[in-house]
Design an enzyme around this catalytic site. Structure first.
Site, PDB file in Angstrom:
ATOM      1  N   HIS A  96      -7.271  39.741 -32.442  1.00  0.00           N
ATOM      2  CA  HIS A  96      -7.463  40.445 -30.982  1.00  0.00           C
ATOM      3  C   HIS A  96      -6.287  41.679 -30.898  1.00  0.00           C
ATOM      4  CE1 HIS A  96      -9.411  36.533 -29.598  1.00  0.00           C
ATOM      5  NE2 HIS A  96     -10.432  37.311 -29.760  1.00  0.00           N
ATOM      6  N   LYS A 152     -18.379  27.327 -21.880  1.00  0.00           N
ATOM      7  CA  LYS A 152     -17.324  26.629 -22.509  1.00  0.00           C
ATOM      8  C   LYS A 152     -16.143  26.091 -21.594  1.00  0.00           C
ATOM      9  CE  LYS A 152     -17.779  30.342 -26.058  1.00  0.00           C
ATOM     10  NZ  LYS A 152     -17.067  31.494 -26.514  1.00  0.00           N
ATOM     11  N   ARG A 175     -15.142  40.490 -38.200  1.00  0.00           N
ATOM     12  CA  ARG A 175     -14.100  40.014 -39.425  1.00  0.00           C
ATOM     13  C   ARG A 175     -14.704  40.115 -40.635  1.00  0.00           C
ATOM     14  NH1 ARG A 175     -12.728  35.090 -35.563  1.00  0.00           N
ATOM     15  NH2 ARG A 175     -14.845  35.485 -35.464  1.00  0.00           N
ATOM     16  N   SER A 233      -9.906  32.227 -32.421  1.00  0.00           N
ATOM     17  CA  SER A 233      -9.287  31.330 -31.102  1.00  0.00           C
ATOM     18  C   SER A 233      -9.704  30.051 -31.548  1.00  0.00           C
ATOM     19  CB  SER A 233     -10.045  31.894 -29.939  1.00  0.00           C
ATOM     20  OG  SER A 233      -9.646  33.339 -29.671  1.00  0.00           O
TER      21      SER A 233
END
Ligand code: PNS
Length: 184
Positions: free
Chosen positions: A19, A43, A92, A130
């Site tokens: 990040h 979440k 990514r 994460s």
């Protein structure tokens, strides 16, 4: 440098080196970059929004054109309220592409004037997420190099009972010492 405001939205639970890498890259090409944490995620997060806000602010103090904020509800509505012209997201690996494409196209449908810009973080962070950081840290694995030092420390404070114990011992030792001082 691209004139105007770009918005980098996300959960950042916790912020990773990936990040941060993306924030630094974004800050170089956009006049102003707003990094915004989603508040109403379904979440159940590991870190509260306040904790994530504090960590991101600490990590970006030297980046003068970066601002950290939170948002609720539709991201495109928040982007409009900022007068942002771009959404910044990181990709990514090819596995990210499908989800990101879907989200970018839905956001374009909701707000055609808003462009999504994708950037790639450094390849050394291409496997860092994460979710995996939380998973490794939760079972006591090392996350050094995957997250900034301040985040590593916060993870340790949150997850390591021994750390908490030594912290509470320190507090009780300090309290006892203070009591002794006031009695004397
Ligand atoms: O870091 P994440 O969890 O992948 O970020 C996802 C995020 C926060 C960018 C996305 O869930 C979002 O924008 N949510 C806000 C609600 C919204 O606008 N949903 C429509 C997106 S197509």
């Amino acid at each position: 440098m691209h004139k105007g405001i770009a918005l980098y939205p996300g959960s950042f639970d916790p912020p990773t080196n990936g990040h941060l890498d993306l924030i630094e890259r974004g800050a170089k090409i956009f006049e102003e970059l707003v990094v915004a944490i989603l508040r109403n995620s379904e979440k159940s997060p590991m870190f509260s929004v306040a904790e994530r806000l504090e960590m991101l602010r600490e990590l970006t103090t030297d980046l003068k054109n970066v601002r950290i904020d939170t948002f609720d509800g539709l991201m495109v509505e928040y982007a409009k309220s900022l007068d942002a012209t771009c959404i910044l997201r990181g990709i990514r690996a090819i596995s990210d592409y499908e989800y990101e494409l879907q989200m970018a196209l839905m956001n374009r449908k909701l707000e055609p004037a808003l462009e999504t810009v994708f950037m790639m973080p450094a390849d050394k962070y291409s496997y860092v997420s994460s979710r995996l950081v939380r998973e490794v840290a939760q079972v006591g694995g090392p996350v050094k190099g995957l997250v900034p030092d301040v985040v590593e420390q916060k993870l340790r404070q949150k997850l390591d009972p021994a750390y908490k114990l030594s912290e509470s011992r320190m507090i009780s030792v300090t309290r006892k010492a203070k009591k002794r001082k006031t009695k004397a």
